[in-house]
Design an enzyme around this catalytic site. Sequence first.
Site, short mmCIF file in Angstrom:
data_model
loop_
_atom_site.label_atom_id
_atom_site.label_comp_id
_atom_site.label_asym_id
_atom_site.label_seq_id
_atom_site.Cartn_x
_atom_site.Cartn_y
_atom_site.Cartn_z
N SER A 104 35.63 34.27 50.90
CA SER A 104 34.89 33.02 50.84
C SER A 104 33.38 33.28 50.90
CB SER A 104 35.31 32.14 52.00
OG SER A 104 34.62 30.93 51.94
N GLY A 105 32.66 32.72 49.95
CA GLY A 105 31.21 32.89 49.92
C GLY A 105 30.76 34.12 49.15
N THR A 109 33.05 31.21 42.55
CA THR A 109 32.90 29.98 41.77
C THR A 109 31.63 30.03 40.93
OG1 THR A 109 34.15 28.80 43.44
CG2 THR A 109 32.81 27.47 41.97
N ASN A 156 30.75 29.02 53.95
CA ASN A 156 30.17 28.72 52.64
C ASN A 156 29.89 27.22 52.55
OD1 ASN A 156 29.58 28.40 49.95
ND2 ASN A 156 31.46 29.33 49.17
N SER A 159 32.39 25.60 49.70
CA SER A 159 33.59 26.42 49.62
C SER A 159 34.70 25.70 48.86
CB SER A 159 34.05 26.72 51.05
OG SER A 159 35.17 27.56 51.01
N SER A 160 35.29 26.40 47.90
CA SER A 160 36.42 25.81 47.15
C SER A 160 37.62 25.81 48.07
CB SER A 160 36.77 26.63 45.92
OG SER A 160 35.62 27.10 45.28
N GLY A 387 40.12 34.23 48.29
CA GLY A 387 40.33 35.63 48.62
C GLY A 387 41.08 35.77 49.93
N GLU A 389 42.01 36.12 53.65
CA GLU A 389 41.37 35.48 54.80
C GLU A 389 41.89 36.04 56.12
OE1 GLU A 389 41.64 31.18 54.48
OE2 GLU A 389 40.08 31.15 52.94
P1 ATP Z 1 34.84 30.16 48.36
O1 ATP Z 1 36.02 31.08 48.37
O2 ATP Z 1 34.48 29.67 49.72
O3 ATP Z 1 34.97 29.06 47.36
P2 ATP Z 1 33.07 31.54 46.53
O4 ATP Z 1 33.40 32.97 46.40
O5 ATP Z 1 33.51 30.64 45.43
O6 ATP Z 1 33.56 31.05 47.95
P3 ATP Z 1 30.46 30.59 45.79
O7 ATP Z 1 30.61 29.18 46.15
O8 ATP Z 1 30.55 30.98 44.36
O9 ATP Z 1 31.48 31.46 46.67
O10 ATP Z 1 29.07 31.17 46.33
C1 ATP Z 1 28.55 30.79 47.59
C2 ATP Z 1 27.05 30.56 47.50
O11 ATP Z 1 26.40 31.81 47.25
C3 ATP Z 1 26.61 29.66 46.35
O12 ATP Z 1 26.63 28.32 46.73
C4 ATP Z 1 25.22 30.17 46.07
O13 ATP Z 1 24.31 29.64 46.99
C5 ATP Z 1 25.31 31.65 46.36
N1 ATP Z 1 25.55 32.45 45.13
C6 ATP Z 1 26.73 32.98 44.71
N2 ATP Z 1 26.58 33.63 43.55
C7 ATP Z 1 25.30 33.53 43.20
C8 ATP Z 1 24.50 34.01 42.10
N3 ATP Z 1 25.02 34.73 41.12
N4 ATP Z 1 23.19 33.71 42.11
C9 ATP Z 1 22.63 32.99 43.10
N5 ATP Z 1 23.32 32.52 44.16
C10 ATP Z 1 24.63 32.78 44.23
MG MG Z 2 34.59 28.94 45.38
#
Ligand code: ATP
Ligand code: MG
Length: 698
Positions: A104-105, A109, A156, A159-160, A387, A389
């Site tokens: 997560s984070g 996404t 996050n 977070s999705s 991912g 956890e």
């Molecule tokens: P989860 O499993 O909780 O959904 P995730 O892996 O989908 O987590 P994201 O929501 O894609 O995580 O990323 C978390 C935060 O990190 C985003 O809101 C953004 O602020 C930052 N971030 C991630 N990737 C990038 C990127 N390529 N450029 C800039 N900021 C990023």
């Molecule tokens: Mg996500």
Amino acid sequence: MAELEGLEFGKSDFVLLDEVTMEQFMENLKLRFEKGRIYTFIGEVVVSVNPYRQMDIYGKDTIDAYRGRELYENPPHLYAVSDAAYKAMKRRAKDTCIVISGESGAGKTEASKYIMQYIAAITNPGQRAEVESVKNVLLKSNCVLEAFGNAKTNRNDNSSRFGKYMDINFNFNGDPTGGHINNYLLEKSRVVHQQEGERNFHSFYQLLRGGSEEMLNSFHLENDPAAYVYTREGAESTTTNNDRSSHKAVMSALEVIGFSKEEISSIYHILASILLLGNMQFESDGESVQIVGLEAVNHISELTGTDPDSVTKSLLYRTVATGGGEVIEKGHSEEEACFGRDAFAKALYERLFGWIVGRINSVIEVKNYNPVLHGKNTVIGVLDIYGFEIFDNNSFEQFCINYCNEKLQQLFIELILQQEQGEYEREGITWQHIDYFNNQIIVDLVEQPHKGIISILDEACLTVGKVTDTVCLDSMDTKLAQHPHYTSRKLSPTDKTMDFQKHFRIRHYAGDVTYSVEGFLDKNKDLLFQDFKRLMYNSSNSVLKEMWPDGQLSITEVTKRPLTAATLFKNSIVALVDKLACKEPYYVRCIKPNEMKSPVLFDDARCQHQVAYLGLLENVMVRRAGFAYRQPYARFLQRYKMTCEYTWPNHLMSSDRDAVEAIVTQHGFQDDVAYGHTKLFVRTPRSLFTLEQERAAL
Ligand code: ATP
Ligand code: MG
């Protein structure tokens, strides 16, 4: 090859490490992160480290630089894999998929959105209106799904809380014609309860903060999340996205996608009902249970298009069929009424979410496609799923999520090997098989019929009488005592970390996780009294009614036990894996550099842990055990012909293959290569490295 950036930025492909050790891997990953190089290859896999800052690497210039190029011609980037997946789909009519994983984070996404934007940018050069419209709906669907499926968590801000797999369909021109979204296990428990410091789904705050006064008045809502039990915990915390402006964006996205006014209005009516339900209290006089304050009942009935008496009845009673076929109404205890209310709120939200996804699908599904006229319809799938956890307290949700990751890891192992072996076979190269940990044994521990944990849970849920979580744990202990990946406090009495009474532990491929069995049975049964389903089915709101088709069954007709949550989840993940397995896979492995959302901090221990459980080192080893690099002869020549007198400026040999052999021999690494039908295979990176250096020195 990808060594285009200069060594001060570290090695752009982990395959180029001098030695494949964790130390060297981490050193390279850290150096690149510090130099602002967030992407690194392992062959065709992209390893990504969340930069936690806006990077100027997603613009039109970058897209143009990657469009139609080979993977190794540019520095590592999401666009490089996106293009590789797209090319394979277009040139070879292959269905491909891009699997994005990480905790997560870690940036999954965000990565999935950049991938979709890239695909949107490079397709439909003729700007055909119907293709543009499909692209627009695909992109806008993200905004809606994030509003209803994402929440601020302690890890996050966005977070999705569901898994997402999206197929994008293409016609023979390589232009998108439609798509389909599958969603997995929405974390619906969040609707009624959040951890300290976390929020409910964004949609609630967006409605309360962004809805017009008129709208909120008509819903009998105040514009303050603190006024509602379900949103109170997150009322103070803010997110980077402003709820008010997000509300506008979501409303407009819903319209663009094609939701009717009536549908949009129904969505918000349902959200409002859930908030009001959450504030509903019960009191007992010792004999019967009553609802405190009947105004709320009237409001809920108004919002859901039902009559107030039926609402009251379904909250306070349940209809049960006795053994003799008699139907009776049984009053709830206060505790049962609260349980029923929360289960109802969760189900309302879950069905709303599922309906929204279904509605988007109905808009983007490929219509009128005739394979005879239009050629093969090919697909790129993008998977953005939770991912692994490991929390302080791991429950049923973590159990499901981690099982899903075991399945995906299993697929990763199979596909990466398959892909390597397939290529060697096609090119007529012999190669040595490499063994590494096969997690099938853990997958079996969870999913095996009759013996696995899910079966044992289901059995406990089906047993009539008072089977508690602890009784179920006893049964697991007995049946799984011999399993090398399972332990519990009983089986491991001296283990100090296991001195809890309600815990069991699975040795996952990614590490040990101790689960608290508390609540497992309830969550697995996922019980919702039939009375609520009937109430919703009888709603005068046609959208709401559509979400509850099972409400038409009368109590005597409801004989079959519904599948349990774990079994439904297992079935959906098995179907997902089948879908992915028949596609050519591309991987993005995301890493979260620190817990502070800092753009400068690289937490060595945390990163190393992720590298370990994502199996990245093994990935590099597999890649190196075979042939780290492969290049079509013509391309190899083009890049290195200046390093050999027989090939510069042009060779006079009978084939490109012979010319390549001349270069290889001149540089003395003939023992390090194999000649395929169309490509040169190079075993160790060092050989190409020498060539690269020589080339640079010229
Ligand atoms: P989860 O499993 O909780 O959904 P995730 O892996 O989908 O987590 P994201 O929501 O894609 O995580 O990323 C978390 C935060 O990190 C985003 O809101 C953004 O602020 C930052 N971030 C991630 N990737 C990038 C990127 N390529 N450029 C800039 N900021 C990023
Ligand atoms: Mg996500």
